[in-house]
Design a protein around this motif. Structure first.
Motif, PDB file in Angstrom:
ATOM      1  N   UNK A  57      61.401  86.123  88.265  1.00 36.61           N
ATOM      2  CA  UNK A  57      60.800  87.416  87.929  1.00 36.61           C
ATOM      3  C   UNK A  57      59.302  87.227  87.775  1.00 36.61           C
ATOM      4  N   UNK A  58      58.533  87.990  88.530  1.00 34.29           N
ATOM      5  CA  UNK A  58      57.086  88.039  88.352  1.00 34.29           C
ATOM      6  C   UNK A  58      56.758  89.381  87.725  1.00 34.29           C
ATOM      7  N   UNK A  59      56.153  89.347  86.540  1.00 33.23           N
ATOM      8  CA  UNK A  59      55.869  90.568  85.793  1.00 33.23           C
ATOM      9  C   UNK A  59      54.527  90.395  85.091  1.00 33.23           C
ATOM     10  N   UNK A  60      53.687  91.451  85.063  1.00 39.21           N
ATOM     11  CA  UNK A  60      52.369  91.325  84.417  1.00 39.21           C
ATOM     12  C   UNK A  60      52.437  90.919  82.950  1.00 39.21           C
ATOM     13  N   UNK A  61      53.560  91.201  82.262  1.00 40.02           N
ATOM     14  CA  UNK A  61      53.652  90.909  80.834  1.00 40.02           C
ATOM     15  C   UNK A  61      54.313  89.575  80.523  1.00 40.02           C
ATOM     16  N   UNK A  62      54.620  88.790  81.558  1.00 34.02           N
ATOM     17  CA  UNK A  62      55.148  87.465  81.302  1.00 34.02           C
ATOM     18  C   UNK A  62      56.447  87.183  82.024  1.00 34.02           C
ATOM     19  N   UNK A  63      57.032  86.025  81.696  1.00 34.93           N
ATOM     20  CA  UNK A  63      58.279  85.587  82.316  1.00 34.93           C
ATOM     21  C   UNK A  63      59.461  86.335  81.717  1.00 34.93           C
ATOM     22  N   UNK A  64      60.640  86.121  82.289  1.00 35.90           N
ATOM     23  CA  UNK A  64      61.853  86.752  81.769  1.00 35.90           C
ATOM     24  C   UNK A  64      62.114  86.309  80.330  1.00 35.90           C
ATOM     25  N   UNK A  65      61.883  85.030  80.041  1.00 37.81           N
ATOM     26  CA  UNK A  65      62.104  84.529  78.682  1.00 37.81           C
ATOM     27  C   UNK A  65      61.158  85.201  77.695  1.00 37.81           C
ATOM     28  N   UNK A  66      59.900  85.395  78.093  1.00 38.27           N
ATOM     29  CA  UNK A  66      58.922  86.038  77.202  1.00 38.27           C
ATOM     30  C   UNK A  66      59.249  87.505  76.981  1.00 38.27           C
ATOM     31  N   UNK A  67      59.662  88.191  78.054  1.00 40.61           N
ATOM     32  CA  UNK A  67      60.008  89.601  77.923  1.00 40.61           C
ATOM     33  C   UNK A  67      61.241  89.787  77.046  1.00 40.61           C
ATOM     34  N   UNK A  68      62.243  88.908  77.220  1.00 40.20           N
ATOM     35  CA  UNK A  68      63.455  89.006  76.417  1.00 40.20           C
ATOM     36  C   UNK A  68      63.150  88.746  74.948  1.00 40.20           C
ATOM     37  N   UNK A  69      62.308  87.753  74.676  1.00 39.40           N
ATOM     38  CA  UNK A  69      61.926  87.460  73.293  1.00 39.40           C
ATOM     39  C   UNK A  69      61.184  88.637  72.673  1.00 39.40           C
ATOM     40  N   UNK A  70      60.315  89.289  73.463  1.00 45.12           N
ATOM     41  CA  UNK A  70      59.562  90.430  72.961  1.00 45.12           C
ATOM     42  C   UNK A  70      60.481  91.604  72.626  1.00 45.12           C
ATOM     43  N   UNK A  71      61.473  91.878  73.499  1.00 46.44           N
ATOM     44  CA  UNK A  71      62.409  92.971  73.241  1.00 46.44           C
ATOM     45  C   UNK A  71      63.289  92.672  72.029  1.00 46.44           C
ATOM     46  N   UNK A  72      63.722  91.430  71.898  1.00 48.07           N
ATOM     47  CA  UNK A  72      64.536  91.056  70.734  1.00 48.07           C
ATOM     48  C   UNK A  72      63.740  91.174  69.440  1.00 48.07           C
ATOM     49  N   UNK A  73      62.447  90.802  69.512  1.00 46.69           N
ATOM     50  CA  UNK A  73      61.602  90.910  68.332  1.00 46.69           C
ATOM     51  C   UNK A  73      61.390  92.364  67.944  1.00 46.69           C
ATOM     52  N   UNK A  74      61.187  93.224  68.950  1.00 39.54           N
ATOM     53  CA  UNK A  74      60.999  94.648  68.679  1.00 39.54           C
ATOM     54  C   UNK A  74      62.276  95.247  68.079  1.00 39.54           C
ATOM     55  N   UNK A  75      63.429  94.815  68.580  1.00 38.30           N
ATOM     56  CA  UNK A  75      64.704  95.318  68.062  1.00 38.30           C
ATOM     57  C   UNK A  75      64.910  94.900  66.606  1.00 38.30           C
ATOM     58  N   UNK A  76      64.411  93.705  66.258  1.00 38.82           N
ATOM     59  CA  UNK A  76      64.559  93.207  64.888  1.00 38.82           C
ATOM     60  C   UNK A  76      63.465  93.705  63.958  1.00 38.82           C
ATOM     61  N   UNK A  77      62.523  94.490  64.521  1.00 34.32           N
ATOM     62  CA  UNK A  77      61.428  95.009  63.705  1.00 34.32           C
ATOM     63  C   UNK A  77      60.318  94.012  63.473  1.00 34.32           C
ATOM     64  N   UNK A  78      60.258  92.974  64.328  1.00 30.77           N
ATOM     65  CA  UNK A  78      59.230  91.942  64.166  1.00 30.77           C
ATOM     66  C   UNK A  78      58.246  91.948  65.320  1.00 30.77           C
ATOM     67  N   UNK A  79      58.073  93.116  65.932  1.00 30.86           N
ATOM     68  CA  UNK A  79      57.189  93.186  67.093  1.00 30.86           C
ATOM     69  C   UNK A  79      55.755  92.914  66.687  1.00 30.86           C
ATOM     70  N   UNK A  80      55.089  92.137  67.482  1.00 29.24           N
ATOM     71  CA  UNK A  80      53.667  91.867  67.268  1.00 29.24           C
ATOM     72  C   UNK A  80      52.896  92.328  68.480  1.00 29.24           C
ATOM     73  N   UNK A  81      51.635  92.580  68.284  1.00 32.05           N
ATOM     74  CA  UNK A  81      50.810  93.061  69.395  1.00 32.05           C
ATOM     75  C   UNK A  81      50.746  91.994  70.473  1.00 32.05           C
ATOM     76  N   UNK A  82      51.076  92.387  71.675  1.00 31.07           N
ATOM     77  CA  UNK A  82      51.055  91.420  72.765  1.00 31.07           C
ATOM     78  C   UNK A  82      49.634  91.229  73.266  1.00 31.07           C
ATOM     79  N   UNK A  83      49.341  90.007  73.625  1.00 29.24           N
ATOM     80  CA  UNK A  83      48.002  89.695  74.109  1.00 29.24           C
ATOM     81  C   UNK A  83      47.810  90.281  75.497  1.00 29.24           C
ATOM     82  N   UNK A  84      46.577  90.721  75.763  1.00 29.75           N
ATOM     83  CA  UNK A  84      46.279  91.246  77.083  1.00 29.75           C
ATOM     84  C   UNK A  84      46.365  90.116  78.099  1.00 29.75           C
ATOM     85  N   UNK A  85      47.012  90.393  79.205  1.00 26.72           N
ATOM     86  CA  UNK A  85      47.165  89.407  80.257  1.00 26.72           C
ATOM     87  C   UNK A  85      46.372  89.832  81.477  1.00 26.72           C
TER      88      UNK A  85
END
Length: 300
Positions: free
Chosen positions: A24-52
């Motif tokens: 997966x090529x995505x501007x916001x990162x790899x599949x592992x990074x995107x999955x971690x970000x969604x899981x964090x948001x679901x748990x209420x631990x979302x942090x501001x993502x760095x501009x890429x």
């Protein structure tokens, strides 16, 4: 007396399209990074993502092909080529064997190039319109370019089925494998929506430098991928069943435009299953036709 028609060998195991590689090529990162970000948001631990900074996929292609052969390829096709090679490398199939099939699902095709061609007619007249833009303005352009660059001699096709284009591509890839048309299939999703069309149709999601490719082979073990049509379930959501039976629903509709959202969701589902989840599925519905499809990954 010997029988003229000796009995055929009968296989007792059923074969499935099995994932051997993915990218997966995505501007916001790899599949592992995107999955971690969604899981964090679901748990209420979302942090501001760095501009890429949007990476140019041609950088990963340097040294693999003559630079001149890449110069006129639109970024849409270069992104797809880089993702296809990434999937092949993970599958241990690079350089790509000739008898590999290729199926690409796309809703908009290379929309920017298509509109560039129309603009060149309006600006310079039909006689001075861009021949390069014309040759790149059809939806199967990427499939043709990738098959040439990879040296493929297996069946190649492009599937255009609105939001379910990737689901259709995956179903076609499975049919190629299970009917013996080829031993390996590259199945991908590409889209390039353009701001000029969004001005007329504001609901169209813009898609940038995003691509997803799977390398599939027929097998009876591994992570199998299945496509079910007219399935019920939450739309635009990745449903993950963990090893302990716990379920999580993650929104994936914003990960890409049209065909890409379901494909990117499947990429995250693959990451979850590789991490130990029992099962992952993502569902999408075509707005105009109402047809739905659910793509499912699970270990067999």
């Amino acid at each position: 007396m010997t029988s003229p028609n000796p009995p055929r060998e009968v296989r007792t195991s059923r074969l499935f399209p099995v994932v051997t590689g993915a990218c997966l090529l995505h501007p916001e990162g790899s599949a592992a990074e995107l999955l971690a970000s969604l899981n964090a948001a679901r748990a209420g631990n979302a942090s501001a993502s760095a501009d890429r900074a949007a990476a140019d996929p041609v950088a990963s292609l340097a040294g693999r092909f003559p630079r001149g052969s890449l110069r006129r390829m639109p970024i849409y096709a270069r992104t797809g080529l880089a993702a296809a090679i990434g999937a092949l490398e993970e599958a241990g199939a690079w350089p790509c064997p000739e008898q590999t099939g290729l199926v690409i699902g796309t809703f908009f095709g290379c929309q920017k190039t298509s509109l560039d061609y129309v603009d060149s007619i309006l600006d310079d007249g039909p006689r001075l319109s861009s021949p390069t833009s014309f040759s790149h303005a059809v939806n199967n352009m990427a499939c043709g370019l990738l098959s040439l660059m990879l040296g493929l001699k297996g069946p190649c096709m492009t599937v255009c089925n609105q939001e379910l284009s990737f689901a259709g591509a995956l179903a076609a890839a499975g049919a190629m494998l299970l009917t013996g048309r080829c031993e390996r299939v590259l199945c991908g999703a590409l889209d390039e929506a353009d701001e000029r069309l969004q001005a007329v149709f504001p609901d169209i999601p813009l898609s940038g430098r995003t691509a997803f490719f799977l390398c599939l082979e027929a097998g009876d073990s591994g992570i199998a991928c299945d496509c079910a049509w007219r399935a019920e379930g939450p739309d635009g959501t990745l449903a993950v069943t963990q090893a302990d039976g716990a379920e999580a629903a993650l929104p994936v509709s914003a990960l890409g435009g049209a065909a890409l959202s379901q494909a990117a969701g499947l990429a995250l589902g693959l990451e979850a299953v590789r991490g130990g989840a029992r099962r992952a599925s993502v569902r999408a519905t075509a707005k105009h036709s109402g047809l739905s499809a659910t793509l499912t990954l699970q270990r067999i």
